[in-house]
Design an enzyme around this catalytic site. Structure first.
Site, PDB file in Angstrom:
ATOM      1  N   ARG A  58       1.189  -1.147   0.590  1.00 39.09           N
ATOM      2  CA  ARG A  58      -0.073  -0.263   0.148  1.00 39.09           C
ATOM      3  C   ARG A  58       1.239   1.307   0.370  1.00 39.09           C
ATOM      4  O   ARG A  58       0.212   2.650  -0.357  1.00 39.09           O
ATOM      5  CB  ARG A  58      -1.147  -0.141   1.307  1.00 39.09           C
ATOM      6  CG  ARG A  58      -1.846   1.409   1.635  1.00 39.09           C
ATOM      7  CD  ARG A  58      -3.185   1.027   2.214  1.00 39.09           C
ATOM      8  NE  ARG A  58      -2.504   0.471   3.353  1.00 39.09           N
ATOM      9  CZ  ARG A  58      -2.635   1.373   4.438  1.00 39.09           C
ATOM     10  NH1 ARG A  58      -1.981   2.505   4.510  1.00 39.09           N
ATOM     11  NH2 ARG A  58      -1.892   0.284   5.296  1.00 39.09           N
ATOM     12  N   TYR A 111     -14.956  15.800 -17.420  1.00 39.38           N
ATOM     13  CA  TYR A 111     -15.427  14.708 -17.940  1.00 39.38           C
ATOM     14  C   TYR A 111     -16.319  14.126 -16.637  1.00 39.38           C
ATOM     15  O   TYR A 111     -16.261  14.621 -15.511  1.00 39.38           O
ATOM     16  CB  TYR A 111     -14.422  13.007 -17.404  1.00 39.38           C
ATOM     17  CG  TYR A 111     -14.563  12.224 -17.223  1.00 39.38           C
ATOM     18  CD1 TYR A 111     -15.175  11.598 -17.793  1.00 39.38           C
ATOM     19  CD2 TYR A 111     -14.847  11.527 -15.374  1.00 39.38           C
ATOM     20  CE1 TYR A 111     -15.846  10.462 -17.233  1.00 39.38           C
ATOM     21  CE2 TYR A 111     -14.935  10.389 -15.496  1.00 39.38           C
ATOM     22  CZ  TYR A 111     -15.616   9.647 -16.279  1.00 39.38           C
ATOM     23  OH  TYR A 111     -15.945   8.705 -15.938  1.00 39.38           O
ATOM     24  N   ASP A 194      -5.945  18.090 -15.643  1.00 38.99           N
ATOM     25  CA  ASP A 194      -6.184  16.666 -16.281  1.00 38.99           C
ATOM     26  C   ASP A 194      -6.183  16.498 -17.537  1.00 38.99           C
ATOM     27  O   ASP A 194      -6.610  17.167 -19.112  1.00 38.99           O
ATOM     28  CB  ASP A 194      -8.303  16.499 -16.088  1.00 38.99           C
ATOM     29  CG  ASP A 194      -8.565  14.772 -16.832  1.00 38.99           C
ATOM     30  OD1 ASP A 194      -7.441  14.051 -17.378  1.00 38.99           O
ATOM     31  OD2 ASP A 194      -9.224  13.948 -16.043  1.00 38.99           O
ATOM     32  N   LYS A 219      -7.164   5.226 -20.290  1.00 39.37           N
ATOM     33  CA  LYS A 219      -7.094   5.451 -21.683  1.00 39.37           C
ATOM     34  C   LYS A 219      -5.257   5.684 -22.236  1.00 39.37           C
ATOM     35  O   LYS A 219      -5.197   4.256 -22.448  1.00 39.37           O
ATOM     36  CB  LYS A 219      -7.388   6.872 -21.011  1.00 39.37           C
ATOM     37  CG  LYS A 219      -8.567   7.252 -21.286  1.00 39.37           C
ATOM     38  CD  LYS A 219      -9.820   6.310 -21.206  1.00 39.37           C
ATOM     39  CE  LYS A 219     -11.674   6.354 -20.479  1.00 39.37           C
ATOM     40  NZ  LYS A 219     -11.348   6.775 -19.143  1.00 39.37           N
TER      41      LYS A 219
HETATM   42  C1  PLP Z   1     -10.904  13.261 -19.736  1.00 36.56           C
HETATM   43  C2  PLP Z   1     -10.907  11.879 -18.336  1.00 36.56           C
HETATM   44  N1  PLP Z   1     -10.280  12.192 -16.589  1.00 36.56           N
HETATM   45  C3  PLP Z   1     -11.041  10.884 -16.141  1.00 36.56           C
HETATM   46  C4  PLP Z   1     -11.537  10.164 -16.239  1.00 36.56           C
HETATM   47  C5  PLP Z   1     -11.850   8.713 -15.131  1.00 36.56           C
HETATM   48  O1  PLP Z   1     -10.616   8.057 -15.230  1.00 36.56           O
HETATM   49  P1  PLP Z   1     -10.834   6.419 -14.830  1.00 36.56           P
HETATM   50  O2  PLP Z   1     -12.640   6.272 -15.867  1.00 36.56           O
HETATM   51  O3  PLP Z   1     -10.056   5.525 -15.173  1.00 36.56           O
HETATM   52  O4  PLP Z   1     -11.283   6.900 -13.182  1.00 36.56           O
HETATM   53  C6  PLP Z   1     -12.496   9.379 -17.184  1.00 36.56           C
HETATM   54  C7  PLP Z   1     -12.858   8.585 -18.075  1.00 36.56           C
HETATM   55  O5  PLP Z   1     -13.107   8.315 -18.806  1.00 36.56           O
HETATM   56  C8  PLP Z   1     -11.784  10.932 -18.484  1.00 36.56           C
HETATM   57  O6  PLP Z   1     -12.129  10.333 -19.427  1.00 36.56           O
END
Ligand code: PLP
Length: 408
Positions: A58, A111, A194, A219
């Protein structure tokens, strides 16, 4: 990057880093255990040539540490932390840097999951929110922060660029200037970006003043639709805080996830290059198809788009692999199109080897306030495509036949 941070002689000569599927690590003696914990829990500073020894998965694990070291190379960051999802990376950062009474300023659209956490969860902890949209100038955002009455409590700006699913761009360095405007020596205002849509290859927010970069590693970094993971990168000072909270929330990635991501990183560049080249062909096709009303693709920006074009040229190294487009027949036509696809899979997520299609308004962004959705052009007409590495003519054939069916 491919062999960085791994010493085969420490693992029976194995050419690849094995999966260290272990919860805990044996100390050589009690003194060593004490020393490792002193550093890990911040009871004393790490000495100059002292390595943080392995303690408990962890806190640390070779698969995570080597992966984190490799990730720092792409973004030229001092340190990285990997998480069991992109959401856990994002929420850990927000919870670490914000406290009750603080103001968080964020870009829109975000998102859907991030939007939900910010608007529905953070207010329960007494965090004040201010949302700005893509077209708002630096002066307008500064003005709104001042008028909010919480300017002194501003702690963080959180942005997503290009935004999901519209490919709208936010100027990273201009947002850094807003942070600097409100920063005090004893109270810095941090900028978190992000960078999921561009991945570690196509945009490097730290170079434009970001303090923290976040990824859904599910992704492009993972890139095969077989793992959920996240990452955060930044300075040693800030990452010590992020990793500290990660230890106590316990949302680090597993050794197996770390191993999968290391494997994926080896093909990151070839996958992303292939995706971007394919996306160019698909966008060109959609731009010229009479049934398509509007295409949202970075490669479509021209000087006539003014600021957006300038931002793209400044901070994006590629037009990316994400394309959204509108069909005039609304949800009915969009669903007919999605249901008719054969090769392209009807699924959310992005940045993978296979191409995916979805309907943001009713899927990834279903939770976003419908009025906000409308304002941001995330309407029932919109389809989002994540382009993969298939042969582009096969993808175009599939889109052609699905568009034909959508018009029946
Ligand atoms: C731009 C963006 N940020 C964050 C996330 C969240 O990531 P996760 O699904 O790996 O938790 C996503 C998921 O689709 C995303 O498209």
């Amino acid at each position: 990057m491919m062999s960085y941070g791994y010493k085969p002689q420490l693992s029976e000569g194995a050419i690849k880093c094995p999966i260290f599927q272990t919860s805990t690590f044996v100390f050589k003696n009690a003194e060593e255990g004490k020393a490792f914990f002193e550093v890990a829990y911040g009871l004393r500073a790490q000495e100059k040539n002292e390595e943080l020894g392995l303690i408990y998965s962890r806190i640390n694990n070779p698969d995570l540490e080597i992966l984190e070291n490799r990730l720092t190379l792409w973004d030229e960051a001092e340190e990285a932390a990997v998480f069991e999802s992109g959401m856990s990376a994002i929420t850990t950062v927000l919870l670490e840097f914000l406290k009750p009474g603080d103001l968080l300023v964020f870009s829109s659209p975000l998102y859907g999951g991030t939007d939900h956490f910010i608007k529905k969860i953070l207010p329960k902890f007494g965090i004040h929110l201010l949302e700005f949209t893509i077209g708002e100038s630096k002066a307008e955002v500064i003005n709104r922060i001042q008028e909010s009455g919480y300017a002194e409590n501003l702690t963080m700006l959180f942005i997503e660029t290009p935004a999901n699913p519209t490919n709208d761009l936010v100027d990273i360095s201009s947002k850094k200037e807003i942070c600097q405007y409100f920063s005090l020596p004893e109270k810095p205002v941090y900028l978190a970006v992000d960078n999921t849509y561009m991945g570690p290859l196509w945009q490097h927010p730290l170079k434009f003043g970001a303090d923290l970069v976040l990824y859904s590693a599910t992704k492009y970094i993972g890139g095969h639709s077989d793992v959920i993971a996240g990452a955060c990168l930044g300075s040693h000072q800030l990452m010590t805080r992020v990793k500290g909270l990660r230890t106590f929330l316990g949302n680090m990635a597993s050794p197996n996830t770390g191993w999968l991501l290391m494997r994926s990183l080896e093909t990151l560049k070839v996958r992303m290059d292939a995706i971007a080249a394919n996306a160019e062909h698909i966008a060109h096709f959609l731009n010229h198809h009479p049934a398509v009303e509007k295409v949202y693709y970075l490669g479509n920006l021209t000087e006539a788009d003014g600021e957006a074009f300038a931002i793209k040229n400044k901070q994006c190294l590629s037009n990316g692999g994400m394309i959204s487009f509108d069909l005039p027949g609304g949800e009915k036509q969009a669903f007919k199109f999605l249901n008719a696809l054969k090769l392209i899979k009807l699924a959310v997520s992005l940045g993978s080897t296979e191409s995916l299609a979805e309907h943001p308004a009713s899927m990834t962004h279903a939770d976003v306030d419908p009025k906000v959705r409308e304002k941001l052009s995330i309407t029932d007409k919109m389809i989002r495509l994540s382009i993969g590495v298939e042969y582009y003519e096969d993808l175009i054939d599939d889109i052609t036949q699905a568009l034909e069916k959508s018009m029946e």
